[in-house]
Each structure stands twice: as C-alpha cells, then as structure tokens.
Write an enzyme that holds these catalytic residues in place. Sequence first.
Site, PDB file in Angstrom:
ATOM      1  N   LEU A 179       0.838  -1.197   0.000  1.00  0.00           N
ATOM      2  CA  LEU A 179       0.000   0.000   0.000  1.00  0.00           C
ATOM      3  C   LEU A 179       0.875   1.251   0.000  1.00  0.00           C
ATOM      4  CD1 LEU A 179      -2.963   1.073   0.370  1.00  0.00           C
ATOM      5  CD2 LEU A 179      -2.557   0.931   2.838  1.00  0.00           C
TER       6      LEU A 179
ATOM      7  N   LYS B  75       2.188   7.125   0.872  1.00  0.00           N
ATOM      8  CA  LYS B  75       2.513   8.504   0.499  1.00  0.00           C
ATOM      9  C   LYS B  75       1.445   9.109  -0.409  1.00  0.00           C
ATOM     10  CE  LYS B  75       7.494   7.969   1.078  1.00  0.00           C
ATOM     11  NZ  LYS B  75       8.829   8.069   0.460  1.00  0.00           N
TER      12      LYS B  75
ATOM     13  N   ASN C 247       9.015   0.428  12.653  1.00  0.00           N
ATOM     14  CA  ASN C 247      10.429   0.530  13.026  1.00  0.00           C
ATOM     15  C   ASN C 247      11.188   1.495  12.117  1.00  0.00           C
ATOM     16  OD1 ASN C 247      10.427  -1.191  10.777  1.00  0.00           O
ATOM     17  ND2 ASN C 247      12.066  -2.499  11.555  1.00  0.00           N
ATOM     18  N   PHE C 248      10.539   2.617  11.809  1.00  0.00           N
ATOM     19  CA  PHE C 248      11.226   3.691  11.093  1.00  0.00           C
ATOM     20  C   PHE C 248      12.204   4.390  12.040  1.00  0.00           C
ATOM     21  CE2 PHE C 248       6.796   3.761   9.246  1.00  0.00           C
ATOM     22  CZ  PHE C 248       7.134   3.132   8.055  1.00  0.00           C
TER      23      PHE C 248
ATOM     24  N   GLU D  40      21.353  -4.526  12.680  1.00  0.00           N
ATOM     25  CA  GLU D  40      22.013  -5.493  13.557  1.00  0.00           C
ATOM     26  C   GLU D  40      23.501  -5.203  13.715  1.00  0.00           C
ATOM     27  OE1 GLU D  40      22.723  -8.723  15.951  1.00  0.00           O
ATOM     28  OE2 GLU D  40      20.722  -8.338  15.148  1.00  0.00           O
TER      29      GLU D  40
ATOM     30  N   ASP E 156      18.428  -8.101  16.267  1.00  0.00           N
ATOM     31  CA  ASP E 156      17.204  -7.927  15.481  1.00  0.00           C
ATOM     32  C   ASP E 156      16.074  -8.798  16.014  1.00  0.00           C
ATOM     33  OD1 ASP E 156      17.517  -5.959  13.512  1.00  0.00           O
ATOM     34  OD2 ASP E 156      18.709  -7.287  12.263  1.00  0.00           O
TER      35      ASP E 156
END
Length: 745
Positions: free
Chosen positions: A428, A431, A452-453, A496, A524
């Site tokens: 999707l 933006k 997790n930006f 990581e 991670d």
Amino acid sequence: MGVLEGVRVIDFGQYIAGPLTAMFLADQGADVVRVDPPGGPAWDVPANATWNRGKRSILLDLKDPGDVATARSLIATADVLIENFRPGVMDRLGLGAEAMMAANPRLLYCSLPGFASDDPRAAVPAWEGVVAAAGGIHARRERPIFTAVPISSTYAAFLGATSIAMALSARGRDGLGQRIEMPLYDANFTAMGYQGQRIHNGPPPPDADARNNRAMGVGGQLQCKDGRWVMYMGGNLNARDFLEATGAAKWVDEGLPPEELRKRTEELFLTRTAQEWETFSAEIGTECAVCRTSAEWLQDPGALDSSIVLDVHDPQLGKVREAGIGVRLAMTPGAIRSTRHLPDADRAQILSEIASWPEPPAAGQGDAEVKAALDGVKVLDLCIVLAGPTCGRTLAEFGADVIKIDSPTRAAVAFHNDINRAKRSIILDLKSEEGLGIFWRLVEDADVVVQNFRKGVADRLGIGYEAVKARKPDIVYASLNAYGQVGSYSGRPGHEQIAQAATGMQERFGGSGRPTLQPYAVNDYGTGIMGAYGVALALFHRQRTGQGQHVSSSLADTACALQSMYLQDYAGKRWNEPRGQDALGSGPLNRLYCGNDGWFFFAAPRSLLPALERVPGLQGISNAEGKALEAFLEDRFAGESADEWSKRLLAAGAGAHRVTSPGQMMTDPWAREHGLSVTRELDGVGMMTHCGPSPRLSRTPVRPGRPTPPPGADAASILEEIGRGGDLQRLVKDRIVVTEGILAR
C-alpha cells in the site's frame, strides 16, 4: 505505576535465564520475591547486581519441610512462578506445576529448563556452553568458536517474559492460569531465524562466516587512522550522500571492480579516526558506528543520555553502571524500584505478609473462552527487515490477526518468507492520499500498530503515535529502532551490525583482530521479541484501564540485555571474559574439545573432579590445573568420539554435547515433531523448511500460523473487509495497491 503493579512473582531462578526473566517483570512493576538456597545464589557473580534488582529476598532450604511449606504459602497467592531447574526437580521438591496449579488455578507456572521435559536430553546438565553446542551457536565451517554472550539463556528469558505477559492477558479474560515451558535449547531456534530457513529447490542460507565477510557496497568493518575499527553499512540509508561527500561516488560510477573498490574504501577510512567517521556519518544520516568495547559503551554519552545504561548503587559493589530498562511504556514507565537486596534481607517482612496476602479470585471468573492469548487482537505491521517484522510475527504466533503493510517503492521485501509468516499481506502506498485513507480505515479496527522507522519518519508521514492516537485513543503503538526514542542517538539509523559494533559485541567476538559479528542476528530478533513483550504489557494495561499507550524498544537495549552477564562497571571491575575467534571456553572445565570425529562442549564444576576420576580415560584429571589440565583433556578426548565422551561424562554428572550445526538442528526428527522445524509449501516458492515458534503454553499454545503469502497476496480480502473490495482494480491500476511483482528476498 508500572504496568505490572499488583502482580506478584515468586522467582526460584538460578544462573541466568530465570533471574533475567524475573528482572524483566520487576522492571515493569511486578513485586518479585526472590527465593535462594541458604548459601545465597548458586552462582555468585557481579551480574546478580543486575539480574536481581527490584526484587525482595528470602532464603529457603527446599529440603526442609518447614521451608517447603513456606514456599507453598508464597506460591498459593502468587500470580507467577519462575524456575529454571532441570525437569523433575521441582516435582521432587513437592513444588511442581501440577501440584502448585491445583492449589492455585490462576497461577502462571513458568519453567525455563535447559532441555524440555519431553526432550531425550532433559537430564543433561544444561550449562550455557552445552546448550549452545546443541543449539548451533558454536558451529563454524572449519572449527567451532566459543562466544561469551549467553544467547540461549537470554533468548529463553526474552521469550519467557513475553509468554508470561501474554498469559496474563489471557488470564484477564478467562481467569485461568497455565503452564509455560521455555527451554533454553528451543530458544535457539528463535535466535537462529532465517539461518535455519531452506527453500528446498533454492540455495542454502548464508552461514555466519559468509554473512560476516560479504561486501556491503563500500562498507563493512573498516580500520581507521587511529587503528580503531568502524562498522559502516555502505549499501543502506543515505549511502549515496556519503559517497558524494567523500568523493567516492566517482569510484562507483566508474564501475570499478569490487576488489579495487574495496581497496580504495579501505584507504579512504584510514584518513580519519573512527570517532570522526561515526560523527561524520551521523551528520549525513547514514549508518556507521565505532566498534567499541563494552566498557567504552558504558561510558558513551549517547548510551547515558538515552538511559540505555544507567547508574545504581549496589549494596555489595557500590556504584554500578549497568543495562537500563529495555522496554519503555509511555503511560506506565518501568523503573528500577530498588537495587539488589542482600540475601534474606526481606525475610521478616515477607513472612509477616504471607498471612495477610489476599486470596486470589476464584479460577475461571472471566468473560470469554480463550484459545489464543491474543485472539481477537488486530495488528497493523508497518515494519521492514528483521526486528520490527519479528515483533509482528510474534504477535501473530500468539494469536493476533496481523496485517503486514509494505511499500510499493521497494523492489523486494527483505527476509519476507521468514518474518512475515502467520500474517496477511498488502502492499500500500502510504505517500498517496488514497493509500493513507485506506490505512486510516484499517486503524479504525486495529488494536496495535507496530513500526520501526527512524525516529521522526512516521511523524513526517503523518502516521506517528500522536496522529494515530488522535483517531484511535486506545491504540497500542510500538516503535522499534536502533537507539531508542530519547537521547542524542535516537535519530540515528542502524541495523544489527551497527548495534553489535556500538555496544561491544563485535569487538568481543573479534578479539584482537577484525571485529566480528555474533553467530546469529541476535539483536534484530531479540528486539522484535521484546517489542512484542512491550505490546503484551500495554494490552494487559489496556485490559485493566481501557487506555492505550506508546511502547518503544531498541537494538541497543537488546544488545545490553544480551551482554548483561558482563555489562556492569564498578570499582575494581576486570573485563576478563573469553573473547576472540580463537576462544574455546572460559576454562579447562568449561570449553570446547575435539574428539576423534568432531567437537563437543564439556562443562563441570571443580567439585565433580572426584567423580570424573572414575570416568574411563580420565584417571589423573585431579592432578592438573590450568593449561596443564587443558592439555591433559585435549590429549585424552582426542582418543574417542564426541558422542562416546559425552556419554561417559554425562554418566559422571557432567554436562556435554556434540557441536551441532543449524542444518543438523533443522533436520532433527525431535525438532520436527515438536514444531521447532517446520516444512510446508509456500505459494510461488515450493517446499520450505523454517523455524517454528519456541514457547510452550499449555492452554493458549503458540502456532506457526499460515505459510507466508507472496507479498501483496491478501489485498483483495483486506480491502473487502473495509468495504473497498470493489476498488481493487482501480487501486492496482493507479499503483496505490500492488498485488504482484514485488519479490520476496
């Protein structure tokens, strides 16, 4: 107040896994009563200052009927019991799960043995190195390497705490307790992750050595002007900006061969110090970290101002700097409620309280029949790569309906077949105005959002916590990143490799040579699990209060937890743990040895030497110490097979296990029978073997979930659920939704 305020935990744990699990609960507000034997903790190490913080202490002799009766009284009104003895020990003491849960049906009884109660190796003394040998951690192509980081125990603690939090939510709905078993060996499958995955008609996954040595653009471990090393992720975020700023872009544009590009990159990094390169990269917004020692990490300003590490005053060690609270909840922040209490310091208080502790509510007083801990919970997973998607996958394994949302701007979804199992998938464009509208419609039905930006990116996209909370006030919103949400490093990107470099893990495993990555992507996967722990805690809080909140954790927090065995700095501290690529163990009685057909790990306390004298082939073992003892054992062990020596040593009461590779673990019949290794067909991929979930919950079992769908495969059904099914063809035509063409990498 901590989210677990009012939850009472009885901690019988010893060594690492049990105490660490209980510490995670204490950090979030639980009242943890620690029970030690008369002599105090079985393992007297400085790390107890960390693992036993926030707990009250009582000494009980569980061979004494009076003290056993006291233990039963403690358990009778407890919410959680934690123990990590070998299977059967608590039963022989009269404190086994069946008896204790009969007396207290709301009890969550959590066992963390080395090997499961139904594992043929259940009676094996499960020292960390022994379980690591069984769990593929020591294995390498040429010869095994010992890592000082206790991956097996720490992962069992991650998964144990998460399972307890999930079970608390389930109990809040139906009023019933359950048995939780989280064996250390089984936890290795979760740590192994994608390295256990095999597409049957495809190439094998990269092993640890290949992963460590592969070129990453113009990156990798690079030595600098001051002789120090940095980890630079040359193929990742803003890498082009780095190339332009250093003049290296022309080398790439000219198409230099890899060998020449690597040579010039190495020469470039020799022009500045390691710290200068880290600072320079941070200004550009790309990924680079000095390969610090753990001692340096504890003094680093970015570690301190983020509270990833913090100071406490221990009654034995004085001022101690150690790992902070790895999971943070905005409305119910955790806290180190007290430093470690001296053994038996709280005896009088605890004994006086027992009679006044209220009886727990009657079992089964709930409003629902619960088959999965997160049954009915809907999650939107916006994450990429490993840590964030692992959080979503873990929630799915515990029963949540997880929708994975990927971006159509990416040509491939990294590690898709591993971390997007058990989810539904839609691609999707967030933006676009219409794509964002679809997201907001999905939020209406969601309980949890995970992303997790880098810090600030979700806000710039208009989908940060405050924006989501404005539309869905009771949302649980989880943010995972490299360095957390506060402090001077919070905006820095990282994967990581960066977390391992910054916190000392690479330096320890590399030793005096090139810094080296740990065997698995432990930060991670661990951060994903701890993110799920935070979400479970927040859902438990919402169940009690109706309030949602913001949850956060980071790779650096996870790295600190993994190193908690060593991560204490105090007056007189000696950093003398095993290190380097030549490491075989911590001493003659705790190390890897080679039989005549392969390697095995041997572990025994010195008190066992008289019994070892009676082992055929080991006569004279008591006459040597130190290097002489190592030489003696190397010589004797070389004469028989690894399995023969393991058999003899186990008969004498020592711990021993042949070094096993990830491939051998995944093909083991017992692992297949117990769902740790799962083989099934994936649409568009064919037959694939992958790791299954590790925790065992007796009443709300975890499930591997559906096989991973191709990226975007569930767009039609997801849109149909929100009344947009008729728009699918137009949305695909406008590339707001993509249903095919995105690769699973």
